[in-house]
Write an enzyme that holds these catalytic residues in place. Structure first.
Site, PDB file in Angstrom:
ATOM      1  N   HIS A 217       0.825  -1.217   0.000  1.00 30.46           N
ATOM      2  CA  HIS A 217       0.000   0.000   0.000  1.00 30.46           C
ATOM      3  C   HIS A 217       0.857   1.265   0.000  1.00 30.46           C
ATOM      4  CE1 HIS A 217      -3.415   2.616   0.999  1.00 30.46           C
ATOM      5  NE2 HIS A 217      -2.634   3.155   1.907  1.00 30.46           N
ATOM      6  N   GLU A 256      -4.020  -4.084   9.653  1.00 36.30           N
ATOM      7  CA  GLU A 256      -4.311  -3.163   8.553  1.00 36.30           C
ATOM      8  C   GLU A 256      -3.266  -2.045   8.450  1.00 36.30           C
ATOM      9  OE1 GLU A 256      -8.610  -2.362   7.545  1.00 36.30           O
ATOM     10  OE2 GLU A 256      -8.799  -2.772   9.693  1.00 36.30           O
ATOM     11  N   HIS A 258      -1.126   0.817   7.009  1.00 38.97           N
ATOM     12  CA  HIS A 258      -1.297   1.753   5.898  1.00 38.97           C
ATOM     13  C   HIS A 258      -0.089   2.689   5.798  1.00 38.97           C
ATOM     14  CE1 HIS A 258      -5.220   0.622   4.404  1.00 38.97           C
ATOM     15  NE2 HIS A 258      -5.726   0.644   5.625  1.00 38.97           N
ATOM     16  N   GLU A 273      -4.518   0.762  10.971  1.00 40.50           N
ATOM     17  CA  GLU A 273      -5.896   1.253  11.007  1.00 40.50           C
ATOM     18  C   GLU A 273      -6.716   0.599  12.117  1.00 40.50           C
ATOM     19  OE1 GLU A 273      -9.438   2.370   7.813  1.00 40.50           O
ATOM     20  OE2 GLU A 273      -7.664   1.265   7.139  1.00 40.50           O
TER      21      GLU A 273
END
Length: 282
Positions: A217, A256, A258, A273
């Site tokens: 990401h 998660e 990011h 996240e």
């Protein structure tokens, strides 16, 4: 070697950037807030607006932090003392990526309107290029131009401050480029979340691609060599050297990961996240 630091932070930590005050500034996308986290883990939270969806944040040339508000079409500014300001954009533009440029201004992408825009430190907004294809993250390149990913256009854009635009298609179809960063080896690195790859462009040379499973990401330059990458789909971080050697670091399931940033001491930070920011040992 310093120890890892894990700081709990409600509100959906999404992106982060080092500020001129030595702290890390974090967007909280779910709660519509900005957080300040010190290297010792002290936290201060500043409400923006519940619907703002703060996305990417960057240090500006004026000593303040600037961030995109994808949920209500605004650019936000916060001083190191917590004073907030906002600059309204066209409805439905959905600003996302933002970075300081070489011209004492900020440059940002507008995903829905397909634009790359410039905002001066006094809030004057100029649409510099309409590229379409959902431009996503943006960075200042080593060549004095702004480089950005075009997620749905499957391309990398290069925009000079005078408006000269160059678009380079990626060799892999449907690669879905997202994150992008410039490194000290005069190259631009980017993630291909749809193709599980990491890309590298040595400026005017051919695009290089490296297999990197796990839905990469964000990407940030390591001050020593290579880059750090968040592997959102695998709950991992990857450390990739300049010659392509990959080391992965497992995170707890459901993290998660990011946004990534480098702190004043050279340590990598990641926004999880699920509700944390993590400072890696250096």
């Amino acid at each position: 070697m310093s120890k890892a630091l894990k700081v709990g932070l409600d509100g959906g930590p999404y992106a982060l950037a080092a500020g001129p005050d030595g702290a890390m500034w974090v967007t909280l996308a779910h709660s519509g807030e900005i957080a300040r986290v010190t290297e010792t883990g002290e936290v201060a939270v500043y409400p923006v607006a519940p619907q703002a969806r703060p996305s990417i944040i960057a240090a500006g040339p004026d000593g303040a932090m600037w961030f995109t508000r994808a949920g209500d079409d605004r650019i936000g500014r916060i001083t190191v003392d917590g004073e907030l300001a906002e600059f309204e954009l066209a409805e439905g533009s959905a600003p996302f990526g933002i970075a300081a440029g070489p011209d004492d201004a900020l440059w940002f992408t507008a995903m829905t309107s397909g634009e790359v825009c410039r905002i001066s430190t006094d809030g004057e907004v100029t649409s510099v290029a309409v590229v379409g294809g959902m431009p996503s993250m943006i960075t200042a390149g080593p060549d004095g131009a702004m480089w950005f990913t075009i997620n749905q256009g499957n391309a990398i854009g290069r925009l000079e401050t005078d408006g000269t635009l160059t678009v380079r298609e990626l060799p892999t179809p449907a690669a879905g480029p997202v994150g992008i960063t410039a490194t000290h080896d005069d190259a631009v690195w980017f993630t291909e979340i749809g193709a599980d790859q990491l890309g590298r462009i040595p400026l005017d040379e051919a695009i290089q691609e490296l297999e990197l499973p796990g839905k990469p990401h964000a990407v940030v330059a390591d001050p020593d060599d290579g880059v750090w990458v968040s592997l959102w789909g695998a709950d991992q971080l990857a450390r990739v050297s300049g010659d392509g050697e990959v080391v992965t670091i497992d995170l707890p399931s459901g993290s998660e990961p990011h946004g990534l940033a480098i702190g004043p001491d050279g340590a990598a930070w990641v926004a999880l996240e699920c509700g944390f920011v993590l400072r890696m040992p250096n």
